[in-house]
Write a protein that holds these residues in place. Structure first.
Motif, mmCIF file in Angstrom:
data_model
loop_
_atom_site.group_PDB
_atom_site.id
_atom_site.type_symbol
_atom_site.label_atom_id
_atom_site.label_comp_id
_atom_site.label_asym_id
_atom_site.label_seq_id
_atom_site.Cartn_x
_atom_site.Cartn_y
_atom_site.Cartn_z
ATOM 1 N N UNK A 29 0.859 -1.175 0.000
ATOM 2 C CA UNK A 29 0.000 0.000 0.000
ATOM 3 C C UNK A 29 0.896 1.227 0.000
ATOM 4 N N UNK A 30 0.860 1.989 -1.075
ATOM 5 C CA UNK A 30 1.811 3.089 -1.242
ATOM 6 C C UNK A 30 1.074 4.410 -1.385
ATOM 7 N N UNK A 31 1.367 5.341 -0.479
ATOM 8 C CA UNK A 31 0.774 6.668 -0.524
ATOM 9 C C UNK A 31 1.678 7.674 -1.219
ATOM 10 N N UNK A 32 2.934 7.300 -1.433
ATOM 11 C CA UNK A 32 3.913 8.240 -1.942
ATOM 12 C C UNK A 32 4.754 8.865 -0.857
ATOM 13 N N UNK A 33 4.433 8.577 0.423
ATOM 14 C CA UNK A 33 5.225 9.056 1.541
ATOM 15 C C UNK A 33 6.470 8.215 1.736
ATOM 16 N N UNK A 34 7.365 8.678 2.610
ATOM 17 C CA UNK A 34 8.635 7.994 2.813
ATOM 18 C C UNK A 34 8.447 6.575 3.329
ATOM 19 N N UNK A 35 7.520 6.377 4.245
ATOM 20 C CA UNK A 35 7.350 5.055 4.852
ATOM 21 C C UNK A 35 6.937 4.017 3.813
ATOM 22 N N UNK A 36 5.925 4.356 3.015
ATOM 23 C CA UNK A 36 5.417 3.367 2.063
ATOM 24 C C UNK A 36 6.357 3.186 0.870
ATOM 25 N N UNK A 37 7.049 4.240 0.457
ATOM 26 C CA UNK A 37 8.011 4.079 -0.631
ATOM 27 C C UNK A 37 9.210 3.236 -0.190
ATOM 28 N N UNK A 38 9.669 3.443 1.038
ATOM 29 C CA UNK A 38 10.760 2.614 1.560
ATOM 30 C C UNK A 38 10.324 1.157 1.651
ATOM 31 N N UNK A 39 9.079 0.941 2.059
ATOM 32 C CA UNK A 39 8.543 -0.420 2.114
ATOM 33 C C UNK A 39 8.485 -1.025 0.717
ATOM 34 N N UNK A 40 8.062 -0.224 -0.265
ATOM 35 C CA UNK A 40 8.012 -0.708 -1.645
ATOM 36 C C UNK A 40 9.407 -1.082 -2.145
ATOM 37 N N UNK A 41 10.398 -0.264 -1.813
ATOM 38 C CA UNK A 41 11.762 -0.537 -2.264
ATOM 39 C C UNK A 41 12.301 -1.826 -1.657
ATOM 40 N N UNK A 174 14.757 5.902 1.408
ATOM 41 C CA UNK A 174 14.354 6.623 0.194
ATOM 42 C C UNK A 174 15.532 7.389 -0.402
ATOM 43 N N UNK A 175 16.349 7.994 0.459
ATOM 44 C CA UNK A 175 17.522 8.724 -0.036
ATOM 45 C C UNK A 175 18.488 7.773 -0.743
ATOM 46 N N UNK A 176 18.701 6.599 -0.172
ATOM 47 C CA UNK A 176 19.604 5.623 -0.777
ATOM 48 C C UNK A 176 19.078 5.132 -2.110
ATOM 49 N N UNK A 177 17.760 4.955 -2.206
ATOM 50 C CA UNK A 177 17.149 4.423 -3.428
ATOM 51 C C UNK A 177 16.770 5.523 -4.424
ATOM 52 N N UNK A 178 17.111 6.790 -4.095
ATOM 53 C CA UNK A 178 16.799 7.935 -4.962
ATOM 54 C C UNK A 178 15.301 8.046 -5.233
ATOM 55 N N UNK A 179 14.505 7.845 -4.185
ATOM 56 C CA UNK A 179 13.053 7.943 -4.295
ATOM 57 C C UNK A 179 12.609 9.311 -3.783
ATOM 58 N N UNK A 180 11.770 9.968 -4.539
ATOM 59 C CA UNK A 180 11.273 11.301 -4.190
ATOM 60 C C UNK A 180 9.957 11.139 -3.447
ATOM 61 N N UNK A 181 9.994 11.245 -2.130
ATOM 62 C CA UNK A 181 8.776 11.006 -1.352
ATOM 63 C C UNK A 181 8.015 12.305 -1.093
ATOM 64 N N UNK A 182 6.720 12.118 -0.871
ATOM 65 C CA UNK A 182 5.789 13.221 -0.650
ATOM 66 C C UNK A 182 5.526 13.361 0.837
#
Length: 346
Positions: A29-41, A174-182
């Motif tokens: 479940x991804x909202x675009x926030x740091x927590x869910x994007x890190x989980x996705x990664x 997210x920083x390590x994976x270069x993910x731009x979180x909301x």
């Protein structure tokens, strides 16, 4: 990326590995926030290793002007991580929508996604910080052990691998994976109680008591959940032992003497379990105390209204069970078998 793997990234991957049964098909479940994007990664990495199969579900509540763009960006980033399928859901929350309404719509969307894809689990990105906030909210409500148990790591198809990680760690992933979180701007508003706990209460506690307060609150949740689960199992067993035969549908009759013999830690739980069995929601402490006065024989014989259209009363001595087996009778108008014990933590 080459080089040394940061400890936070390894911790995130290991958390998912520990929480998700090998070979499962999961949706993040991804909202675009740091927590869910890190989980996705972290989940995508394990999927790439063949340890599980992973897709994602993005829910657009349409409560903010840029919500569609945020959802589209989140979906694009998880697709780029290799998650498939990626479903974008836009449930109708209705106007401004309260937090509870948005949450109900979100879980309805998750249920739809599970049915459409055949996935085994939905992974949610709640962190140790969320857990600490939940425990403090439970303390503020004075709701007892179950409330202090906080957010469950697993319930039904929902798994929360990151309850042992801090928010700062998910941002580092997210920083390590270069993910731009909301960052949701409403999380910075001090109107909602949870936000005040996050922005004001926890920092004050950390400043006054020293570091580690959030971790201590999370440990409290773990201990309280184990206690609450054990007591609830005992209460369900006791309820089965106390049931008396009834002729009318939608009724439960409990042996009054047996109820009176139960200790206070169990008796309230037995009454709650009986209400839930009849389709009601968990009663408040005030309603349970009123039912316990009925059990003790104080005041009138009822009825006392409990949650979810369930009422309780003491059976008269000349009732169907006779003076030797006097009963506390609960009558429900909600459909038999509907559960009130749905997930309410977050």
């Amino acid at each position: 990326m080459g080089g040394h793997l940061p400890a936070t990234v390894a911790a995130a991957r290991n958390a998912v590995r520990a929480a998700v049964p090998r070979g499962s098909f999961v949706l993040v479940a991804c909202s675009g926030g740091a927590d869910s994007l890190a989980l996705a990664a972290a989940t995508a990495f394990l999927a790439g290793k063949g340890e599980l199969r992973a897709g994602a579900v993005v829910v657009d509540h349409a409560l903010q002007e840029d919500s569609a763009a945020v959802a589209a960006q989140a979906a694009g980033q998880v697709r780029a991580l290799g998650l498939s399928p990626v479903l974008v859901k836009a449930p109708d929350v209705g106007g401004a929508g309260s937090e509870a309404e948005a949450r109900a719509a979100r879980y309805a969307a998750f249920e739809e996604a599970l049915e459409e894809t055949g996935a085994d689990h939905v992974l949610l990105g709640h962190t140790l910080d969320d857990q600490a906030e939940q425990v403090l909210l439970g303390l503020a409500r004075g709701s007892g052990t179950r409330s202090l148990a906080g957010i469950p790591a697993a319930r039904g198809p929902y798994l929360r691998p990151f309850l042992g990680l801090r928010r700062a760690q998910t941002e580092a992933v997210c920083a390590h994976e270069a993910l731009d979180y909301w960052t949701d701007p409403t999380n910075l508003e001090r109107g909602p109680l949870r936000n005040r706990v996050r922005l004001d209460v926890l920092p004050v506690l950390e400043a006054a008591l020293g570091p580690g307060v959030a971790e201590a609150l999370a440990r409290t949740a773990t201990l309280a959940r184990a206690d609450a689960d054990h007591l609830d199992r005992l209460a369900r067993d006791a309820l089965g032992d106390l049931l008396l035969p009834v002729a009318a549908p939608g009724c439960l009759a409990l042996d009054l003497a047996g109820l009176r013999a139960l200790g206070p830690a169990l008796r309230g739980r037995v009454l709650r379990a009986a209400v839930v069995r009849l389709g009601g929601e968990n009663p408040t402490l005030e309603r349970i105390e009123a039912a316990e006065r009925l059990v003790d024989g104080a005041g009138s014989a009822g009825p006392v209204q409990l949650a979810g259209h369930v009422a309780a009363y003491r059976e008269r001595p000349d009732g169907p069970h006779g003076p030797a087996r006097r009963a506390l009778v609960l009558e429900g108008t909600a459909p038999e078998g509907r559960t009130g014990d749905r997930e309410t933590e977050r």
